[in-house]
Write an enzyme that holds these catalytic residues in place. Structure first.
Site, PDB file in Angstrom:
ATOM      1  N   GLY A  40       0.794  -1.216   0.000  1.00  0.00           N
ATOM      2  CA  GLY A  40       0.000   0.000   0.000  1.00  0.00           C
ATOM      3  C   GLY A  40       0.828   1.267   0.000  1.00  0.00           C
ATOM      4  N   ASP A  61      10.554  -6.987  -1.581  1.00  0.00           N
ATOM      5  CA  ASP A  61       9.277  -7.452  -1.032  1.00  0.00           C
ATOM      6  C   ASP A  61       9.180  -8.957  -1.253  1.00  0.00           C
ATOM      7  OD1 ASP A  61       6.354  -8.122  -0.843  1.00  0.00           O
ATOM      8  OD2 ASP A  61       6.181  -5.969  -0.530  1.00  0.00           O
ATOM      9  N   SER A  68      -7.147  -8.816  -3.476  1.00  0.00           N
ATOM     10  CA  SER A  68      -7.532  -7.778  -2.512  1.00  0.00           C
ATOM     11  C   SER A  68      -6.582  -6.591  -2.535  1.00  0.00           C
ATOM     12  CB  SER A  68      -7.604  -8.360  -1.101  1.00  0.00           C
ATOM     13  OG  SER A  68      -6.316  -8.776  -0.665  1.00  0.00           O
ATOM     14  N   ASN A  69      -5.413  -6.751  -3.136  1.00  0.00           N
ATOM     15  CA  ASN A  69      -4.459  -5.633  -3.238  1.00  0.00           C
ATOM     16  C   ASN A  69      -4.885  -4.588  -4.269  1.00  0.00           C
ATOM     17  OD1 ASN A  69      -1.658  -7.942  -3.035  1.00  0.00           O
ATOM     18  ND2 ASN A  69      -2.687  -6.894  -1.366  1.00  0.00           N
ATOM     19  N   LEU A  70      -5.618  -4.997  -5.297  1.00  0.00           N
ATOM     20  CA  LEU A  70      -5.784  -4.162  -6.479  1.00  0.00           C
ATOM     21  C   LEU A  70      -6.573  -2.886  -6.221  1.00  0.00           C
ATOM     22  CD1 LEU A  70      -6.381  -6.817  -9.292  1.00  0.00           C
ATOM     23  CD2 LEU A  70      -4.241  -5.921  -8.388  1.00  0.00           C
ATOM     24  N   ARG A  72      -6.230  -0.760  -3.877  1.00  0.00           N
ATOM     25  CA  ARG A  72      -5.417   0.333  -3.350  1.00  0.00           C
ATOM     26  C   ARG A  72      -3.978   0.329  -3.870  1.00  0.00           C
ATOM     27  NH1 ARG A  72      -5.966  -3.728  -0.002  1.00  0.00           N
ATOM     28  NH2 ARG A  72      -4.198  -4.479   1.237  1.00  0.00           N
ATOM     29  N   ASP A 129       4.246  -3.738   6.741  1.00  0.00           N
ATOM     30  CA  ASP A 129       2.987  -3.693   7.488  1.00  0.00           C
ATOM     31  C   ASP A 129       3.058  -4.318   8.874  1.00  0.00           C
ATOM     32  OD1 ASP A 129       3.244  -6.303   6.729  1.00  0.00           O
ATOM     33  OD2 ASP A 129       1.384  -6.408   5.573  1.00  0.00           O
ATOM     34  N   CYS A 194      -4.748  -4.799   8.486  1.00  0.00           N
ATOM     35  CA  CYS A 194      -5.845  -4.279   7.670  1.00  0.00           C
ATOM     36  C   CYS A 194      -6.777  -5.387   7.207  1.00  0.00           C
ATOM     37  CB  CYS A 194      -5.301  -3.487   6.483  1.00  0.00           C
ATOM     38  SG  CYS A 194      -4.418  -4.460   5.257  1.00  0.00           S
TER      39      CYS A 194
END
Length: 246
Positions: A40, A61, A68-70, A72, A129, A194
């Site tokens: 994010g 990374d 579910s990432n797309l 944001r 995160d 999150c």
């Protein structure tokens, strides 16, 4: 290092910008930034650092892109699903700006690889995160004497600061370190992921752009970095506040 005609055209708005100019853009083009975490916060930072012409971008990374990432993490598309984020982000950066040299490392930063991964880096942007990872990155940067731009998110709030505890102020005292801001890691109850509490999709973009701004002004040599200051932004109110720490 003089800018090429293509670079002069690409960065024309920077070159005419007071306090940046050609000298500031040359520093950006000669700079090497590592972005740790291509999620994010890392995604908008990567986009704006690439656009600004940071000469070398090292993207670190261990994760892959999920559906579910797309919502944001907007540099990724359905075509990137299940592919390593670092590699997908590096491909995006190269498409956005062919003048730069991005590289990807599909791994986590750890004490045994920090020296290798951050070799020659001028600045680190960290958007992981979890606080254990943040603390490890902060220690590695302090040991290597590399400035660190670090950010954090809640569901509707985000924060940014800059760490350089090896550097001294005018009075000879050192700037504060990560432990001055976070003496202990928050508990899962105090800082739930999150996945459990959610995050507003535009919030990482706002805070990640602020992180890119800190990196750009630090490298280009203008403005005042957020050393010893925590900038806190609320998406609920649109307001920001500054907290000093020592």
């Amino acid at each position: 290092m003089a800018l090429t005609p293509a670079q002069s055209a690409r960065y024309a708005r920077h070159i005419v910008l007071k306090d940046m100019g050609g000298a500031g853009q040359q520093r950006l083009s000669a700079g090497h930034v590592a972005v740790i975490g291509a999620g994010g916060l890392g995604v908008p930072a990567i986009a704006y650092l690439a656009g600004a012409g940071i000469g070398r971008l090292t993207i670190i990374d261990p994760d892959s892109v999920s559906l579910s990432n797309l919502a944001r993490q907007v540099i990724y598309t359905d075509a990137d699903l299940d592919k390593p984020k670092a590699e997908a982000a590096a491909r995006f950066a190269a498409r956005l700006n062919p003048e730069i040299a991005p590289s990807a490392h599909v791994t986590s930063l750890a004490p045994d690889n920090a020296g290798t991964l951050l070799s020659g880096v001028d600045l680190v942007v960290e958007g992981t995160d979890n606080f254990a990872a943040k603390r490890a990155v902060a220690k590695a940067c302090a040991d290597l004497k590399v400035p660190l731009v670090t950010g954090a998110l809640g569901p509707f709030d985000g924060s940014v600061t800059v760490l350089a505890p090896y550097a001294t102020r005018e009075d000879g005292s050192h700037w504060p370190d990560f432990a001055a801001l976070y003496p202990v890691d928050p508990t899962p109850e105090d800082s739930p992921p999150c996945e459990l509490v959610g995050v507003l999709n535009v919030l990482p973009g706002i805070v990640g752009a602020m992180m890119a701004n800190e990196a750009i002004k630090y490298l280009a040599g203008f403005g005042e970095p957020l050393l010893g200051k925590l900038l806190i932004y609320s998406a609920r109110t649109g307001e920001s506040r500054m907290m000093r720490y020592r």
